[in-house]
Write an enzyme that holds these catalytic residues in place. Sequence first.
Site, PDB file in Angstrom:
ATOM      1  N   HIS A 181       0.823  -1.218   0.000  1.00  0.00           N
ATOM      2  CA  HIS A 181       0.000   0.000   0.000  1.00  0.00           C
ATOM      3  C   HIS A 181       0.863   1.277   0.000  1.00  0.00           C
ATOM      4  O   HIS A 181       0.679   2.173  -0.812  1.00  0.00           O
ATOM      5  CB  HIS A 181      -0.924   0.041   1.217  1.00  0.00           C
ATOM      6  CG  HIS A 181      -1.805  -1.174   1.365  1.00  0.00           C
ATOM      7  ND1 HIS A 181      -2.230  -1.912   0.306  1.00  0.00           N
ATOM      8  CD2 HIS A 181      -2.349  -1.767   2.467  1.00  0.00           C
ATOM      9  CE1 HIS A 181      -2.998  -2.907   0.732  1.00  0.00           C
ATOM     10  NE2 HIS A 181      -3.077  -2.838   2.048  1.00  0.00           N
TER      11      HIS A 181
ATOM     12  N   LYS B  70      -5.337   6.825  10.653  1.00  0.00           N
ATOM     13  CA  LYS B  70      -4.977   7.892   9.711  1.00  0.00           C
ATOM     14  C   LYS B  70      -4.101   7.343   8.588  1.00  0.00           C
ATOM     15  O   LYS B  70      -3.192   6.556   8.837  1.00  0.00           O
ATOM     16  CB  LYS B  70      -4.210   8.974  10.471  1.00  0.00           C
ATOM     17  CG  LYS B  70      -3.782  10.149   9.645  1.00  0.00           C
ATOM     18  CD  LYS B  70      -3.377  11.319  10.506  1.00  0.00           C
ATOM     19  CE  LYS B  70      -1.872  11.448  10.565  1.00  0.00           C
ATOM     20  NZ  LYS B  70      -1.460  12.677  11.262  1.00  0.00           N
TER      21      LYS B  70
ATOM     22  N   ARG C   1       2.393  13.511   3.388  1.00  0.00           N
ATOM     23  CA  ARG C   1       2.748  14.859   3.840  1.00  0.00           C
ATOM     24  C   ARG C   1       4.019  15.282   3.093  1.00  0.00           C
ATOM     25  O   ARG C   1       5.053  14.617   3.208  1.00  0.00           O
ATOM     26  CB  ARG C   1       2.986  14.824   5.351  1.00  0.00           C
ATOM     27  CG  ARG C   1       3.289  16.181   5.977  1.00  0.00           C
ATOM     28  CD  ARG C   1       3.312  16.039   7.503  1.00  0.00           C
ATOM     29  NE  ARG C   1       1.997  15.675   8.001  1.00  0.00           N
ATOM     30  CZ  ARG C   1       1.106  16.543   8.500  1.00  0.00           C
ATOM     31  NH1 ARG C   1       1.405  17.812   8.596  1.00  0.00           N
ATOM     32  NH2 ARG C   1      -0.065  16.122   8.920  1.00  0.00           N
TER      33      ARG C   1
ATOM     34  N   TYR D 297      -4.853  19.677   2.062  1.00  0.00           N
ATOM     35  CA  TYR D 297      -4.668  21.026   2.604  1.00  0.00           C
ATOM     36  C   TYR D 297      -3.213  21.430   2.488  1.00  0.00           C
ATOM     37  O   TYR D 297      -2.306  20.594   2.500  1.00  0.00           O
ATOM     38  CB  TYR D 297      -5.206  21.166   4.032  1.00  0.00           C
ATOM     39  CG  TYR D 297      -4.578  20.293   5.090  1.00  0.00           C
ATOM     40  CD1 TYR D 297      -5.090  19.036   5.365  1.00  0.00           C
ATOM     41  CD2 TYR D 297      -3.500  20.755   5.841  1.00  0.00           C
ATOM     42  CE1 TYR D 297      -4.530  18.243   6.356  1.00  0.00           C
ATOM     43  CE2 TYR D 297      -2.942  19.968   6.834  1.00  0.00           C
ATOM     44  CZ  TYR D 297      -3.453  18.711   7.092  1.00  0.00           C
ATOM     45  OH  TYR D 297      -2.898  17.936   8.062  1.00  0.00           O
TER      46      TYR D 297
ATOM     47  N   LEU E  13      -9.081  21.879   1.217  1.00  0.00           N
ATOM     48  CA  LEU E  13     -10.088  21.224   0.376  1.00  0.00           C
ATOM     49  C   LEU E  13     -10.515  19.959   1.113  1.00  0.00           C
ATOM     50  O   LEU E  13      -9.918  18.897   0.938  1.00  0.00           O
ATOM     51  CB  LEU E  13      -9.493  20.880  -0.999  1.00  0.00           C
ATOM     52  CG  LEU E  13     -10.323  19.980  -1.904  1.00  0.00           C
ATOM     53  CD1 LEU E  13     -11.663  20.602  -2.235  1.00  0.00           C
ATOM     54  CD2 LEU E  13      -9.578  19.680  -3.196  1.00  0.00           C
TER      55      LEU E  13
END
Length: 523
Positions: free
Chosen positions: A271, A374, A378, A410, A431
């Site tokens: 993943h 989460k 980033r 964001y 967003l």
Amino acid sequence: MTESADTLGPLKGAEQAEGQNVMSRFRRALSMEIMVGQAHIFVVLGASGDLAKKKIFPTLWWLYRDDLLPPTTYIVGYARSKLSIPQLKEKVLPFMKVKDDEKEKFEKFFGNVLYVQGAYNEASAFEKLDNSMNSLPGGVQANRLFYLALPPSVFKDVSANIKGACMSKHGWNRIIVEKPFGKDFDSSAELSSHLSSLYTEDQLYRIDHYLGKEMVQNLLVLRFGNRVFGPIWNRDNIASVIVTFKEPFGTQGRGGYFDEFGIIRDVMQNHLLQVLCLVAMEKPATKNANDLRDEKVKVLKSIKPLQLEDAILGQYVGDPKGEGEAKLGYLDDKTVPTGSVTPTFAMAKFNICNERWDGVPFIMKCGKALNERKAEVRIQFKTVPGDIFDEGALRRNEMVIRVQPNESVYLKMMTKSPGVKVEPVSTELDLTYSRRYQGVKMPDAYERLILDVFTGSQMNFVRSDELAEAWRIFTPLLHKIENEKIKPIPYKFGVRGPKEADEFMKKIGYVYDSDYQWTPPKL
Ligand code: BG6
């Protein structure tokens, strides 16, 4: 201080309509690409198992419910257990989320479900399966999809038996396979060569369900559909990239399975690596599946095998003050072998040795039994050179692509603090999907991927050379951990991970801004 866009009202008119059109665009694409008049047979091998019950049957129902399956689609379950259709229905029903007003449609859906019982290693049982398919209206001509929801132990027999007895001679045949795709470079290569002796690459659909997630798919558009990001997407401007996956629960009694694989094989090698490739790859010549996968392979080829010194490994222990599962450590799971050194947390640093990225640390972080759920990417930009403001007031820009929960993009940036002073303050351009696309139903990853198989799009599936490269990167470390029984660092259930992981990130150059916290906008 943080500012968010929560004062903005819901979007109306064209913008909202645009969101609601997503599903209808989906349908249009589908009807253009498949032969609507032709029958399709979707065979679920391992129909009595967990994956079939929890994911595959529900996904097929949701697609049917939303009129996304080709009109004549039969579903054939196949497994060793003796099951009647009502028994199969009873097994899957708790996962289908059928609403009261959908009951009639659900019965219609199940009217097209068949079940065939048979062994996995007997050719004659697969002939029986083929006969059942041929007896369906349009079954001889039908396109056939085979979903192998099976344990690795029967994988080879089943794939060979399908080829021997069940292939459509008139329509197309597609084989969907789930991880584990082997356990290391050699075992995966053996499996790949077995499959390629039976099927062509364009018949094989290797699922990585992260490639079916909305925000993972969005990476392509964000990167290559905007002028603003392209020119700064490189080592001149980006300081580090962090791909994170956190889960707040432990093995939940699945320790026996998990222990054979560990978090690196379970999440990182597939993943997270796929996400990294989409962040790092060059623009493909077209969005054709092979052009895209060619670019991912190039990224992987530029990464050297992972070394132990570039990794932090952890294993959770129980928190005596925690509640329920949190009291128990990984080794307390009765299905986990005593003294296991299997990591449940891993952080690793990669260098992509090419002109765009050389020297930019790509960090992957993943773990079970952590403080939150989460998954995100980033991207931290470099510090602004020549600071003219109060020293230390400027913080690094970050672009965050939040995969889940609360899908959003964001951009953490500086703005003038509103008021009389000319003072920089952190804020974000935000967003958040739940606000921007209110009321839009987002398909589940499996829905998108199964639909892709129907339409013949391999864009979101893993090609065999991609898989081989992924194993090349991870196999030496995995073997070292297993051969030398490298002890993971204990961390308490429910924390951010071992503190060594934060120190490791700091050493690499990631600057953590403890004053800033993104708050998703409230509706
Ligand atoms: C699976 C792993 O591939 O992904 C699981 O085997 C993990 O251990 C799961 O929990 C996470 O998927 P998602 O979609 O819930 O993030």
